[in-house]
Design an enzyme around this catalytic site. Structure first.
Site, short mmCIF file in Angstrom:
data_model
loop_
_atom_site.label_atom_id
_atom_site.label_comp_id
_atom_site.label_asym_id
_atom_site.label_seq_id
_atom_site.Cartn_x
_atom_site.Cartn_y
_atom_site.Cartn_z
N VAL A 1 0.83 -1.22 0.00
CA VAL A 1 0.00 0.00 0.00
C VAL A 1 0.86 1.27 0.00
CG1 VAL A 1 -2.03 -1.08 1.07
CG2 VAL A 1 -0.32 0.05 2.53
N ASN B 1 -6.94 -1.24 6.23
CA ASN B 1 -6.57 -1.96 7.45
C ASN B 1 -5.08 -2.23 7.55
OD1 ASN B 1 -7.01 -4.17 9.68
ND2 ASN B 1 -5.94 -5.20 7.99
N SER C 1 -6.48 3.70 15.52
CA SER C 1 -6.12 3.07 16.80
C SER C 1 -6.51 4.01 17.92
CB SER C 1 -4.61 2.82 16.86
OG SER C 1 -4.25 2.42 18.18
N TYR D 1 4.09 5.44 16.38
CA TYR D 1 2.96 4.70 15.80
C TYR D 1 1.68 5.52 15.96
CZ TYR D 1 -0.74 1.11 15.70
OH TYR D 1 -1.88 0.39 15.44
N ALA E 1 1.37 8.64 16.19
CA ALA E 1 1.38 9.81 15.29
C ALA E 1 0.94 9.40 13.88
CB ALA E 1 2.77 10.42 15.26
N THR E 2 1.34 8.21 13.42
CA THR E 2 0.90 7.78 12.08
C THR E 2 -0.62 7.55 12.07
OG1 THR E 2 1.21 5.37 12.43
CG2 THR E 2 3.11 6.63 11.61
N LYS E 3 -1.13 7.04 13.19
CA LYS E 3 -2.57 6.76 13.26
C LYS E 3 -3.36 8.06 13.42
CE LYS E 3 -2.62 2.34 12.69
NZ LYS E 3 -3.39 1.74 11.57
P1 NAP Z 1 -1.21 -7.92 11.80
O1 NAP Z 1 -1.78 -9.13 12.41
O2 NAP Z 1 0.24 -7.63 11.97
O3 NAP Z 1 -1.58 -7.90 10.24
C1 NAP Z 1 -1.16 -6.83 9.45
C2 NAP Z 1 -1.67 -7.00 8.04
O4 NAP Z 1 -1.25 -5.87 7.27
C3 NAP Z 1 -1.12 -8.23 7.36
O5 NAP Z 1 -2.16 -8.84 6.62
C4 NAP Z 1 -0.03 -7.67 6.43
O6 NAP Z 1 0.13 -8.41 5.22
C5 NAP Z 1 -0.62 -6.33 6.09
N1 NAP Z 1 0.39 -5.35 5.68
C6 NAP Z 1 1.44 -4.85 6.39
N2 NAP Z 1 2.12 -3.98 5.65
C7 NAP Z 1 1.51 -3.92 4.44
C8 NAP Z 1 1.74 -3.20 3.24
N3 NAP Z 1 2.77 -2.35 3.14
N4 NAP Z 1 0.90 -3.38 2.19
C9 NAP Z 1 -0.14 -4.24 2.28
N5 NAP Z 1 -0.41 -4.97 3.38
C10 NAP Z 1 0.41 -4.80 4.45
O7 NAP Z 1 -1.95 -6.61 12.34
P2 NAP Z 1 -3.39 -6.41 13.01
O8 NAP Z 1 -3.22 -6.44 14.48
O9 NAP Z 1 -4.40 -7.29 12.35
O10 NAP Z 1 -3.65 -4.88 12.62
C11 NAP Z 1 -4.51 -4.47 11.56
C12 NAP Z 1 -4.70 -2.98 11.64
O11 NAP Z 1 -5.27 -2.63 12.92
C13 NAP Z 1 -3.40 -2.18 11.56
O12 NAP Z 1 -3.61 -1.00 10.84
C14 NAP Z 1 -3.08 -1.87 13.02
O13 NAP Z 1 -2.27 -0.73 13.15
C15 NAP Z 1 -4.48 -1.66 13.56
N6 NAP Z 1 -4.60 -1.82 15.01
C16 NAP Z 1 -4.30 -3.01 15.61
C17 NAP Z 1 -4.45 -3.13 17.00
C18 NAP Z 1 -4.17 -4.41 17.73
O14 NAP Z 1 -4.22 -4.40 18.96
N7 NAP Z 1 -3.90 -5.52 17.04
C19 NAP Z 1 -4.87 -2.03 17.76
C20 NAP Z 1 -5.14 -0.83 17.11
C21 NAP Z 1 -5.02 -0.73 15.74
P3 NAP Z 1 0.90 -9.86 5.16
O15 NAP Z 1 -0.08 -10.83 5.76
O16 NAP Z 1 1.14 -10.09 3.72
O17 NAP Z 1 2.12 -9.70 5.99
#
Ligand code: NAP
Length: 257
Positions: free
Chosen positions: A65, A91, A143, A157, A159-161
């Site tokens: 992305v 996402n 987030s 992190y 700040a990006t969000k």
């Molecule tokens: P995750 O389990 O680490 O999964 C991240 C996903 O993003 C993976 O499918 C990965 O693809 C994909 N990704 C990473 N970099 C990418 C790129 N440059 N282009 C396309 N796809 C990319 O993370 P998650 O916990 O599900 O988080 C999902 C979202 O929720 C994120 O934006 C995160 O910041 C936000 N969030 C998470 C939490 C939490 O507690 N988990 C809390 C607040 C916000 P691959 O499978 O190919 O590696």
């Protein structure tokens, strides 16, 4: 009147974690779904096989992305397969822990490019079709860190969000006249690879601590976020825009120290 069956959804980072639950949920509602991934083709393809085996319609497409040309190519491929994207879920995200002491410009720049620039690239890539159709639903996964509540080490992190959050509000203004809604879901602590780390015991201890700080007494599951996304993405949610919904089990008062 648009129905779920008319919807074409693009879920970035849809192969794992929160994105996987979102892609599955939108497919279950009746949308055709593009499961975007960066590196883990295995995860994305297994979800696509599962959705298709259960009567849904899905494809997996690799694209970084952070790379606007790759994003445009992906959106063209979705349009050729299912028609123009009507639901975009931003996402995909990465989290690099750092403090003022351990600040690493290169790593943090990459995080910005994925978490913030990625939202710009995908939105720009889908907006032409959405404007033409005078219809669209964009949901950005930010987030609660962007709201000021965060664990230590999350400043950059966050700040990006925060950037993704302000883009949500401003894009809602720009795209509203075309019938396109733009909202954000701000998750609290959700059990995924991102939060798991390698030390199982440390992880359990952390999850337990955060669960006890939540009003609802538990940490989140990816489906908790998918549920909120489905609400914003619904054809029925056409008069809700520029909103940021915290989905965090009610622990907004938590300040990690
Ligand atoms: P995750 O389990 O680490 O999964 C991240 C996903 O993003 C993976 O499918 C990965 O693809 C994909 N990704 C990473 N970099 C990418 C790129 N440059 N282009 C396309 N796809 C990319 O993370 P998650 O916990 O599900 O988080 C999902 C979202 O929720 C994120 O934006 C995160 O910041 C936000 N969030 C998470 C939490 C939490 O507690 N988990 C809390 C607040 C916000 P691959 O499978 O190919 O590696």
């Amino acid at each position: 009147m648009a129905t779920w069956r008319d919807q074409v959804a693009l879920v970035t980072g849809g192969g794992r974690g929160i994105g996987r639950a979102i892609a599955r949920r939108l497919a279950r509602e009746g949308a055709s779904v593009c499961v975007n991934y960066l590196a883990r083709a295995d995860a994305a393809e297994s979800l696509v096989a599962d959705i298709n085996a259960n009567g849904g319609r899905a494809i997996a497409v690799a694209a970084d992305v952070a790379d606007d040309a790759a994003v445009e190519g992906m959106v063209d491929r979705v349009a050729a397969t299912f028609g123009g994207v009507t639901i975009l879920v931003n996402n995909a995200g990465v989290s690099h822990q750092a403090t003022l002491e351990s600040y690493d410009q290169e790593k943090l720049q990459r995080m910005r490019q994925v978490n913030a620039d990625g939202v710009i690239h995908t939105t720009r890539a889908v907006m032409t079709d959405m404007r033409r159709q005078k219809y669209g639903r964009i949901v950005n996964i930010t987030s609660i860190a962007a709201l000021g509540t965060a664990l230590p080490g999350n400043a950059f992190y966050a700040a990006t969000k925060a950037e993704a959050q302000i883009l949500t509000l401003r894009f809602a203004m720009e795209l509203g006249p075309f019938g396109i809604t733009v909202n954000a879901v701000a998750p609290g602590f959700i059990q995924t690879d991102m939060t798991h780390g390698t030390d199982e015991n440390a992880w359990k201890e952390r999850a337990q601590k955060l669960a006890s700080a939540a009003m609802l007494g538990r940490v989140g599951e990816p489906d908790d976020i998918a549920n909120a996304v489905a609400f914003f993405a619904s054809p029925d949610s056409g008069w809700i825009t520029a909103q940021v919904l915290a989905v965090d089990g009610g622990r907004m008062d938590y300040l990690g120290r």
